[in-house]
Design an enzyme around this catalytic site. Sequence first.
Site, short mmCIF file in Angstrom:
data_model
loop_
_atom_site.label_atom_id
_atom_site.label_comp_id
_atom_site.label_asym_id
_atom_site.label_seq_id
_atom_site.Cartn_x
_atom_site.Cartn_y
_atom_site.Cartn_z
N GLU A 192 -2.64 11.89 3.16
CA GLU A 192 -3.49 11.43 4.25
C GLU A 192 -3.33 12.35 5.45
O GLU A 192 -2.25 12.89 5.72
CB GLU A 192 -3.11 10.00 4.65
CG GLU A 192 -4.02 9.39 5.70
CD GLU A 192 -3.69 7.93 5.99
OE1 GLU A 192 -4.55 7.23 6.54
OE2 GLU A 192 -2.55 7.51 5.69
N GLU A 231 0.85 -1.20 0.00
CA GLU A 231 0.00 0.00 0.00
C GLU A 231 0.88 1.24 0.00
O GLU A 231 1.89 1.30 0.70
CB GLU A 231 -0.90 -0.02 1.24
CG GLU A 231 -1.69 1.25 1.48
CD GLU A 231 -2.47 1.22 2.80
OE1 GLU A 231 -2.68 2.30 3.38
OE2 GLU A 231 -2.84 0.11 3.27
#
Length: 384
Positions: A150, A145
């Site tokens: 974020e 990932e």
Amino acid sequence: MSSGWIPVSASWVCPLVVVLASVPSGLATQYSLAKEYYGSTFFDDWTFYNYYDNLTNGDAIFVSAETAFADQLAYVDSTTSHAFIRVDNTTTVPYNDKRNTVRITSNDSFAIGSLWVTDLYHVPYGCSVWPAWWSQAVQWPQGGEIDTFEGVNLQTNNQMSLHTEPGCTQVSPNETSTIVTSTDCAYDANSNQGCIVQDPSTASFGSGFDSVGGGAFVTEFATSGISIWFFQRAQIPSALSNNESIIDTATFGTPVGNWPSTGCNVQEYFQPQQLIFDITLCGAGNAAIFNQTCSGVCYNDYVIGAPSNYNNAYFEIGYVRVFGIAGSNIVVTPSSVASTTTPSGAAGTTSTPSGNSANDLMERYTSVVAFVFAVISGLGMTFL
């Protein structure tokens, strides 16, 4: 390695991999446009999650495409051609219910040797808001990932990270950021926080990002490592702002975040990546994290509170463009629908990547051969 990357013949592929790994990473910098998500067709090649957030325990329902379009939680502005993804900011949510929002995943995956760019004019922020622009393999954590963008609540700095199987670490990065929170990328270490690098710029997240008109994020997914650049609106390189079909990362300068293959073999820990936008609420974070920038109780005071809490909880996306090394085929399309229910119980469809046939493998390794010879030629080397 995934099954799609098994060598056709180890006797000739392995020496090529060694040669390729020894080439300075700065030489393999040119990428050609392979796919674009833009304008009225932006949403045509994405899947809406269509289930509650059973992934990060968010107080959110990721709605279907039909609901998203009907309620204007996902749409393309006809004047600017920008795509919008937002949290419901008009509904008063009853106690014990969750608030509607959006998560979309690209139907295609993108292999090692690709680079993706998104131009964002606005990013979600606010108390309880947890947005992300990221990617993962169909199989997680085996395929890895990459979190490009974020953050949570009223945080002011973007957080970048990798999540992998055990054994991947950040070692000797070439990056501008000096804020490294953790270097172990393993999902089973430190409660799956990943190997985290924070952008020191307060223009990289939240209201600071929006106040400078947004900017562009670039993620390079290369054999030499994974790199992330962030450019404020006024600093976006001309190759990106002019929508050029060939770009050269050598002109981008040093990335803000970098995870070299010396500590994390990309070919071992990563498989082709699907791109994801999502905005969840509250989620796996704890009260202490929430109270760092917000007051009250996440669910009680915000999710079921005034809908206007979410007036800034939206992505405004100029485009997503994916590039690949010249001569390579980095787009992995779904070959079949595996089922009507995902393993985690989410409604929708799942698909398996294509590209496992002998012909596909031969095509990929032929492109590797061509690339290696091109690089060696550029170094002024000849074969006797």
